[in-house]
Write an enzyme that holds these catalytic residues in place. Sequence first.
Site, short mmCIF file in Angstrom:
data_model
loop_
_atom_site.label_atom_id
_atom_site.label_comp_id
_atom_site.label_asym_id
_atom_site.label_seq_id
_atom_site.Cartn_x
_atom_site.Cartn_y
_atom_site.Cartn_z
N SER A 229 38.29 -33.08 -10.36
CA SER A 229 38.21 -31.75 -9.77
C SER A 229 36.77 -31.32 -9.53
CB SER A 229 38.95 -30.76 -10.68
OG SER A 229 39.15 -29.53 -10.04
N ASP A 240 26.83 -37.75 -1.18
CA ASP A 240 26.91 -37.66 0.28
C ASP A 240 25.67 -37.05 0.89
OD1 ASP A 240 29.38 -38.78 0.03
OD2 ASP A 240 30.52 -36.98 0.49
N LYS A 254 41.46 -35.56 -8.16
CA LYS A 254 42.12 -34.25 -8.03
C LYS A 254 41.37 -33.47 -6.96
CE LYS A 254 43.51 -30.06 -10.50
NZ LYS A 254 42.76 -29.10 -9.67
#
Length: 340
Positions: A229, A240, A254
């Site tokens: 999560s 990224d 999740k």
Amino acid sequence: MANAIRGMVGELDPHPAFMDADEFEDLRIATEGNYSGIGVEVTHESGVIVVIAPIDGSPAARAGIRAGDSIIAIGDEGLAEAIASIRGEPGTIVNLTIGREAAPGPLEFAIERAIVSVHSVRSELLEPGFGYLRISQFSETTGAEIVGALRSLQQSAGGKLRGLVLDLRNNPGGVLDAAVEVSDAFLERGLIVSAEGRSQESRFRMEAAAGDLTMGAPIAVLVNEGSASAAEIVAGALRDNGRAKLLGQRTFGKGSVQTVMPLEDGQALKLTTSLYSPPSGVSIHERGLEPDLVLPVQQTTALAGDGALLERDAEIRAAIAWLKTGNTAVVAAQAVPDRH
């Protein structure tokens, strides 16, 4: 009526829940302060209660509960009452029957409930110039705790870090805004997370503001199957945006956001309202994040044990080797079974 609502909500997906007044208060305490229980984050998967991660320093962590364990029974109660019965008065005992993939049969645990602290950040200087930052879960205080910990590390390092190990292993997630704050602390610019949902409120994009508190120091993020999560939001945002490499094992996967909606009489509904994506735009839901460098699963980690972190935790040694050399062969040599 309450049981009927629980049944209906429980059929939506693994994460929604109907909370009575006591459960709603427990949720509030867990994100703001302390609570009494054994300190374990769980989820439902196909009718089975699965441990996402034990909280650092909690009775569950000390007893040896691990991410991926399935809770077969809690005392003599059925699974429908299981979550509520895990918590209770400090000093009382909860008996768990645990299923573990590597175990030949069910494991029995008698765990004494205690006050579990949700203070989520700890740090130390591992070597001259190289810091270690552990986030055990994301609460409302995590962002401020990160700022204080980074300032302390930089002071200990003589003003600037040469590298940072960010440990998100067995971090079950928590408050979304805290994950955004943590990501923003390491980024000068860029998308942190985006989400899609049916309502306008459930669709959003979170961008970083200028101000990398580490002044560009390289970051190695440790993750494993217990990283879920909000922990996956941070790991995805840093990778990224080119700020970090991920080391360890594939994360939990999740990729949904839950919104808590207060009802009358102190009750609440927790419903899934969005699916989020890291800056790459690729959903991690039920997929997880694949690390840049896969490390062997370690049984002894920084989450428990005595002695120096570098002595007892091979994954941290591997992360330091990555920060120093970027050489995968050197990293692999460090990621050997623990010495203790």
